[in-house]
Design an enzyme around this catalytic site. Structure first.
Site, short mmCIF file in Angstrom:
data_model
loop_
_atom_site.label_atom_id
_atom_site.label_comp_id
_atom_site.label_asym_id
_atom_site.label_seq_id
_atom_site.Cartn_x
_atom_site.Cartn_y
_atom_site.Cartn_z
CG ASN A 38 -1.90 -1.12 1.21
OD1 ASN A 38 -2.45 -1.45 0.15
ND2 ASN A 38 -2.14 -1.74 2.35
CG HIS A 124 -10.42 -1.96 7.59
ND1 HIS A 124 -9.92 -1.83 8.86
CD2 HIS A 124 -9.55 -2.73 6.91
CE1 HIS A 124 -8.77 -2.48 8.95
NE2 HIS A 124 -8.53 -3.04 7.78
CD GLU A 167 -12.70 0.69 3.79
OE1 GLU A 167 -11.84 0.77 2.90
OE2 GLU A 167 -13.02 -0.37 4.34
CB SER A 171 -9.14 -1.70 1.80
OG SER A 171 -10.05 -2.58 2.42
CG ASP A 196 -10.78 4.32 7.07
OD1 ASP A 196 -9.77 4.78 6.51
OD2 ASP A 196 -10.75 3.27 7.73
CG HIS A 199 -7.00 1.77 1.08
ND1 HIS A 199 -5.81 1.08 1.02
CD2 HIS A 199 -7.69 1.28 2.15
CE1 HIS A 199 -5.79 0.18 2.00
NE2 HIS A 199 -6.92 0.28 2.69
CE LYS A 234 -3.94 1.13 5.11
NZ LYS A 234 -3.73 -0.10 5.80
N1 PMP Z 1 -8.95 1.43 7.68
C1 PMP Z 1 -8.74 0.85 6.49
C2 PMP Z 1 -9.69 1.10 5.39
C3 PMP Z 1 -7.62 0.03 6.30
O1 PMP Z 1 -7.41 -0.58 5.12
C4 PMP Z 1 -6.71 -0.17 7.38
C5 PMP Z 1 -5.47 -1.04 7.24
N2 PMP Z 1 -5.57 -2.14 6.44
C6 PMP Z 1 -7.01 0.43 8.60
C7 PMP Z 1 -8.11 1.24 8.71
C8 PMP Z 1 -6.16 0.20 9.81
O2 PMP Z 1 -5.00 0.95 9.75
P1 PMP Z 1 -3.66 0.46 10.48
O3 PMP Z 1 -3.04 -0.54 9.57
O4 PMP Z 1 -2.87 1.70 10.62
O5 PMP Z 1 -4.06 -0.12 11.79
#
Ligand code: PMP
Length: 601
Positions: A38, A124, A167, A171, A196, A199, A234
């Site tokens: 990412n 997520h 989101e 993701s 969120d 990405h 990311k």
């Molecule tokens: N939100 C989304 C949409 C994610 O893809 C991720 C990580 N995969 C997270 C939150 C969590 O972030 P972190 O890896 O910093 O814990």
């Protein structure tokens, strides 16, 4: 005792392996062209940022030494927060140790008892778990479906507060949330919006400021936004997670968000890196252009629509086929990863191709060629396996188990079938009853995930046994079952449709997320009209349209004709009390009914 615990672990591992769900930690290979990480802008290896992190370590050491509220961290934390807020056009920001913790802290601090949180179906895991821990009720809406969201918002006018969480860029699917439309719905129904940007930040929007910034430029309703989270592992190439919002929000969070209050601040190297990374990401329009151009080229070459951001999923279907394709891509020099259930829905294992600003045109063209060749020869996208058939009731003790046995026998006469009762309460085992009634049919039986001795609602029986029901665990089981089993799956729920799994979630909420095929079982006699019509309303409010209604008990012709007319269910079956209850009696009834036709509906 510890021996028993170890043996539990071993059993669990064997079961995971049987289901094809074993995982291992495998490092990204630096000798391959990166189409998996990412690190969208390549900032995780950027020299300027590495230098900033080094300086931070030299000056402040390797650890924050305490929680921020007890003096931990460095002045760099505040600088990183100010830089992030400025980039996103927010008043203030707060840095958590991870993105997961940022989502957890935000939702648990904001969503209170009496509130309803509307959450996109593909959000997520951190948002899902945060919703479970938060005080209010969580309602899941169909992925990016504003009509569904509106219908659900309209039904929650009595809530203390309404919140919508999505989101910005999803993701695993790589698509953008329709934030302009969502923001208008939030305005219309007086809901606060949380986005969120994991990405999206650094990848989309003016100056890479994310999906909300892009939506604002397209006329989104600015007043509804309450907060954005920006996980930093990311595009920012580091670690941690910001929440950005109003100054008042940030002040509330720093005293009430437990994952902030009770966690050590981030290491100074991280905040040092973030200050440098934010400045570079903001200024990276050239790199963003390159990234989007590569994404368009790859999508076009493999015959897919260009993704909105950096993620291009290539649907494969079966996990084994997706793993095989990923392995072949690696052997050909490309770091490509397969994503499989439970991370994505059953039957939708995929290659998750990630484009980066640093991928060259030639690399992308070679990958496209490789995918074209191996995908065509190895794995055609497969239609996801059929949804399970779920037998739900208007009440407890109305004949769901006998009806399930009828469906199992009917399905077994055509092909393979598996019966599963996810939650068993009380000492009589429905699985054993169905097994006895279908012993000769070739059906297979999956044991309940939860069995509690108290004959009560699942949440009460669990509490009595000192346990909790985790709906996510049931979801994972169901995904895995569908992945590993080719035939029909018949699932029998506990009690009536809306009995709770825990304080917040009912069986109906569980079904709303799964959207399976439904059969409703009701009693034939007195009292059925009200119960059945209300249950049908509750199902339809969750976009669940039953394929059949089965009335169990002594014939009551006026009830069945009223329900045929007013229930609007396609097929209505009438099942007597069998005496004796035997497989012969079931077969005799099946011989004169077209119950098996429900599987083809
Ligand atoms: N939100 C989304 C949409 C994610 O893809 C991720 C990580 N995969 C997270 C939150 C969590 O972030 P972190 O890896 O910093 O814990």
């Amino acid at each position: 005792m510890t021996k028993e615990i170890q043996s539990d672990f071993e059993k669990q591992l064997a079961e995971l392996s049987r289901q094809g769900r074993s995982r291992e930690i495998v490092l990204l290979r630096d000798d391959l062209a990166d189409f998996a990480s990412n690190d969208y802008l390549g900032l995780a290896r950027n020299k300027e940022i590495i230098d900033a992190a080094r300086q931070a370590i030299s000056k402040h050491g390797t650890g924050a030494r305490a929680s921020r509220l007890l003096g931990g961290g460095a002045a760099l934390d505040r600088q990183a927060e100010e830089a992030l807020a400025d980039w996103l056009g927010a008043e203030a920001a707060l840095l958590f140790a991870t993105g997961f913790q940022a989502n957890l802290g935000l939702l648990t601090a904001l969503v209170q008892r009496g509130d309803v949180l509307f959450s996109d179906q593909l959000n997520h895991a951190s948002l899902i778990d945060a919703a479970r821990l938060a005080g209010g009720r969580c309602v899941v809406f169909a992925h990016n479906d504003c009509q569904d969201l509106e219908a659900r918002l309209a039904g929650a006018s009595a809530a203390r507060r309404r919140w919508v969480v999505s989101e910005g860029v999803f993701s695993m699917d790589g698509d953008l949330a329709p934030l302009v439309e969502i923001s208008r719905l939030c305005k219309k129904y007086d809901a606060g919006l949380l986005v969120d940007e994991a990405h999206a930040a650094g990848v989309v929007g003016p100056a890479g400021a994310g999906a909300w910034a892009a939506a604002l430029a397209e006329g989104a309703e600015a007043s509804v936004l309450v907060a954005r989270t920006v996980p930093c592992g990311k595009a920012l190439g580091a670690q941690g997670g910001f929440v950005a919002g109003s100054r008042a929000l940030i002040e509330v969070l720093l005293t009430t968000a437990r994952s902030f209050v009770f966690s050590t601040g981030v290491a100074p190297a991280i905040s040092g890196a973030l200050v440098a990374a934010i400045a570079l990401a903001r200024d990276a329009d050239g790199q963003r252009e390159a990234l989007h151009a590569r994404a368009r080229e790859l999508a076009q070459a493999v015959g897919l629509e260009a993704p909105a951001a950096a993620i291009l999923p290539i649907l494969v279907g079966e996990s084994a086929a997706a793993l095989d394709l990923a392995e072949k891509a690696q052997a050909a020099g490309f770091e490509v990863r397969a994503v499989r259930p439970p991370t994505v829905p059953a039957g939708s294992a995929r290659l998750r191709i990630v484009l980066h600003a640093f991928n060259s045109r030639t690399e992308v063209a070679r990958l496209a060629q490789h995918i074209g060749a191996s995908h065509a020869s190895q794995a055609q996208p497969k239609t996801p396996s059929r949804k399970p058939l779920v037998v739900v009731g208007t009440d407890t003790d109305i004949g769901k188990t006998v009806v399930s046995a009828l469906f199992v026998r009917a399905a077994a006469s055509i092909g393979e079938v598996c019966y599963w009762k996810p939650v068993q309460t009380g000492s009589d085992s429905d699985t054993e009853t169905v097994r006895r009634l279908c012993a000769d049919s070739g059906a297979v039986f999956k044991d309940p995930h939860y069995s509690f001795p108290l004959p009560a609602s699942p949440h009460e029986a669990a509490e009595d046994a000192g346990a909790h029901i985790l709906p996510g665990a049931l979801e994972e089981d169901l995904s895995a079952l569908q992945e590993s089993f080719e035939g029909e799956v018949v699932v029998e729920l506990a009690g009536g449709l809306c009995v709770p799994y825990d304080e917040r979630e009912t069986q109906a909420d569980f079904l709303a997320r799964q959207q399976p095929r439904i059969v409703l079982v009701a009693r034939a006699g007195l009292g059925t009209l009200n119960h059945t019509l209300l249950t049908l309303e509750a199902l339809r409010a969750r976009k669940l349209e039953p394929l059949a209604l089965v009335l169990v008990g002594d014939e009551h012709p006026s009830n069945s004709s009223t329900l045929r007319r007013m229930g609007g269910v396609r097929q209505v079956f009438e099942v007597p009390f069998f005496d004796p209850l035997s497989k012969e009696a079931l077969d005799e009834w099946l011989a004169f009914s077209n119950l098996a036709g429900v599987f083809d509906a």
